[in-house]
Design an enzyme around this catalytic site. Sequence first.
Site, short mmCIF file in Angstrom:
data_model
loop_
_atom_site.label_atom_id
_atom_site.label_comp_id
_atom_site.label_asym_id
_atom_site.label_seq_id
_atom_site.Cartn_x
_atom_site.Cartn_y
_atom_site.Cartn_z
CB SER A 297 -0.74 -0.21 1.66
OG SER A 297 -1.87 1.44 1.75
CG ASP B 299 -7.07 -2.41 -3.96
OD1 ASP B 299 -7.59 -1.62 -3.41
OD2 ASP B 299 -5.89 -2.89 -3.49
CG HIS C 210 -5.80 -1.89 -0.36
ND1 HIS C 210 -4.69 -1.37 -1.99
CD2 HIS C 210 -4.42 -1.29 0.54
CE1 HIS C 210 -3.82 -0.89 -0.82
NE2 HIS C 210 -4.08 -0.90 0.18
#
Length: 454
Positions: free
Chosen positions: A222, A391, A417
């Site tokens: 991320s 995502d 995610h």
Amino acid sequence: MHIPFLGRLLLPEYGALIFGLLLLVFEAIARIVTMLLPQTVEQWLYQKTRSAFHAFARSPYKANDPLKVRAEQIRTAKDFDELCAIYGYTPEEHLVQTKDGYLLVVHRLPCRKGEVKARPGTPTGKPVVYLHHGLLMCSEIWVCLTDEERCIPFVLAEAGYDVWLGNNRGNKYSRKSVHHTPADTAFWRFSMDEFCMHDIPDTISYILDTTQQPSLGYVGFSQGTAQAFAALSVLPQLNQKVNVFVAVAPAMSPPGLSNRIVDALMKASPSLMFLLFGRRSILSSTTFWQSMLYPPLFCMVIDRGLKFLFDWQCLNIAPAQKMAAYAHLYSFTSTKSVVHWFQIMRRAVFQLYDDDVAATVRLYGKSFYHPAKFPTQNIATPIVLLYGTHDSLVDIKVMKAALPDHTVAIGIPAYEHVDMIWGKDVDKLIIPHVLEALDGGRKGRKMAITNGTT
């Protein structure tokens, strides 16, 4: 006092703003009252939330679930060392001082399980890999899995890597600076600019100096990928130190939040976050709510929040894994670093922090101020993107267009995610790609050195 953004808000957005302010006031009062309460009253409140949960919901565990004990061990572990000890690993702890004076804790797994390293802090001769966490997280997110074979750091250690796990300034392990204390507003005056200019390159330099290796593999999750995209793009010499960059659930210029009201409100004026949360740490009361709520109820709140903001269903993460990992999901960061993300989403450009939003003056449709973009197409390091096809924060076409041609993208069907590190099938769908990419990056750099091209 003139507040420019108020004139741009719609009626529903005023309602959201007022609700947010009332919620924060209530939360502040609740925290103060709770700090004065004796422990017996806190335990009573905890039991009440437990009773309320069981009155309206089923237990997250199946009957005789063997993962229950393991999940509880992980959930109640106090720190990175205790999490590793559950699986028989003994980590090292290192301290990196950045050039601007922040002290960052970096964790290291130098050995396979059962191996004993004679002298901590010395080279192992093994290939090196550096893992970095996402927004509002710390290094614990990598090692809080209920199955050892799904834990990327442990698999890498068993595969013969010298594994390092970084931490951003301001989080649980890095709340120290030689210039300021966390009580000072100046301590929290950082965004992704500082992460990419100091935290990432200074940590990499420390790791390579300690291991006496010429380069390492980088695995980010991320925001940990965004920090590497930024660092590699603005620091050309850093590309010589990273032999491959594996971006798990990559983040660069997310399209926005799924909730349209919140998305519109934040994009209308990203600086509104400063009004809502102040200029220090954001969402610091999360730890308070976590201590007050019965764990399954806390997991339910997190799931509802992820659904509300990002439209994530979280169906690929087992209930026991949520119980174990959600307790380690949150760590401190600055409000400014979150404001930076809303600036990026507002302009749909992966840019440096805009310190002077009010200076964006337009005349006849022409802007006389333009925040600098991160020049990500200049990255020379090999890049492998591992993204979930469901995502909502990844627009893979936009991302690939902003990256060099040598970028490889691999989509994981039906994954969101957070699934990319905690999903049920991480060991089958994610880790093999990570191992392959790291092996290819290491061999490629060795070949380049042999041929004299670096």
